[in-house]
Design an enzyme around this catalytic site. Sequence first.
Site, mmCIF file in Angstrom:
data_model
loop_
_atom_site.group_PDB
_atom_site.id
_atom_site.type_symbol
_atom_site.label_atom_id
_atom_site.label_comp_id
_atom_site.label_asym_id
_atom_site.label_seq_id
_atom_site.Cartn_x
_atom_site.Cartn_y
_atom_site.Cartn_z
ATOM 1 N N VAL A 195 -5.547 -12.055 6.427
ATOM 2 C CA VAL A 195 -6.319 -13.288 6.215
ATOM 3 C C VAL A 195 -5.377 -14.479 6.052
ATOM 4 C CG1 VAL A 195 -8.469 -12.334 5.292
ATOM 5 C CG2 VAL A 195 -6.495 -12.653 3.771
ATOM 6 N N ALA A 236 -13.245 -12.334 5.400
ATOM 7 C CA ALA A 236 -13.237 -10.912 5.039
ATOM 8 C C ALA A 236 -12.997 -10.813 3.543
ATOM 9 C CB ALA A 236 -12.139 -10.178 5.802
ATOM 10 N N GLN A 247 -13.724 1.729 -1.989
ATOM 11 C CA GLN A 247 -13.705 0.293 -1.744
ATOM 12 C C GLN A 247 -14.959 -0.096 -0.980
ATOM 13 O OE1 GLN A 247 -10.262 -1.020 0.465
ATOM 14 N NE2 GLN A 247 -9.023 -1.243 -1.384
ATOM 15 N N HIS A 298 -7.189 1.529 2.533
ATOM 16 C CA HIS A 298 -8.276 0.582 2.255
ATOM 17 C C HIS A 298 -9.345 0.766 3.343
ATOM 18 C CE1 HIS A 298 -5.414 -2.526 4.433
ATOM 19 N NE2 HIS A 298 -5.567 -1.436 5.115
ATOM 20 N N TRP A 311 0.847 -1.208 0.000
ATOM 21 C CA TRP A 311 0.000 0.000 0.000
ATOM 22 C C TRP A 311 0.880 1.255 0.000
ATOM 23 C CZ3 TRP A 311 -0.860 -4.349 2.980
ATOM 24 C CH2 TRP A 311 -2.044 -5.041 2.676
ATOM 25 N N ARG A 328 -4.240 6.452 -2.145
ATOM 26 C CA ARG A 328 -2.917 5.840 -2.332
ATOM 27 C C ARG A 328 -1.974 6.873 -2.947
ATOM 28 N NH1 ARG A 328 -3.978 -0.095 -3.165
ATOM 29 N NH2 ARG A 328 -5.505 -0.458 -1.519
#
Length: 351
Positions: free
Chosen positions: A265, A319, A222, A182, A161, A208
């Site tokens: 995740v 997620a 998003q 995000h 990112w 960003r």
Amino acid sequence: MTSNPTPTDLEELQASALRELEQAASSEAIEQWRVAYLGRRGRLTQVLRGLSSLAPDERRTAGAAANRVKAVLEERLAGAEENVRLGRLQAIAEEGRIDVTLPGRHVPVGRLHPTTQMVREICDAFASMGFQVVEGPEVEWDYYNFEMLNIPKDHPARDMWDTLWIDHVDAQGERPMLLRTHTSPMQVRTMQNAEPPVRVVVPGKCYRYEATDATHEWHFYQVEGLAVDEGITFADMKGTLYEFARLIFGSERKVRFRVDFFPFVEPGAEMAIDCFVCKGGGCNVCKGTGWIEILGAGMVNPTVLEGVGYDSSRYTGFAFGMGVERIAMLKYGIDDIRLFYGNDLRFLQQF
Ligand code: DAH
């Protein structure tokens, strides 16, 4: 006029009244005339009043004659007023101020920005499956944007990112604030404020530090999603996202999950749908592969669950996160993300 009008008096009165009315060319002049003859102290009104002093016989004849004169004057008055009105309209028309053949004036009707429409469509799809919509701050702490999502300081995963930092230095000499890269930080904020079961989607603007081109904007939207409860499995994630893909891209869609890496995740995945343009044959929308990647997803990392105080031996969850403009670009065949924020009505009016 005496209080004893003769027929000749009345005739003269009528004649002079009509002569004067003919000279009255404006509505002001007509009004003056009306007051002079028919007003409360007008000449004809006085005649009518005077009738009361006559003998009954005389009164009848003189009264009838006076009333006939009154009727004539009132009728001519109405005619004169109408003439003035028509004359005024005629003058306006002749000056060309009204062209009755012109089309009506267009009233522009506002509408929602295509991004907003897409955000709502995506959120509606998840709401139909029991997800709640929540929003969070665009100026965020490093703590929520990275650390609590299992992306420690100085960890190479941060390179995923490109971040716009807020120019504020804390006591440790660090910059703890940023523009969120995000909407994932709302996972953490949500779990810190609620016990499972949790089912939320988070629409919102992200930023960003990036050069813009046809597929990159430095600001974009998003939608993040999170579901945590006892017994949630990878199959729940696949089923939910499959239903989402069918709702947005058509009921005949197929989906493909492949391994991907996101620190928050484990396992992580990217989901693709079969290309709805070429139906899998290969075209420029799917770059010849037959598949289009639409989002990242995975099972919530136990480290993230423990971080917010959830017992990761009891609770599991999934997620996911997606770029809203990207979904809209695919759905509507838009080839440049910069069109969304170029403020060009020729583009915006198409939605
Ligand atoms: N936050 C990720 C990004 O901006 C997208 C994402 C990927 C979100 C996987 C998730 C996920 O929740 O599980 O690139």
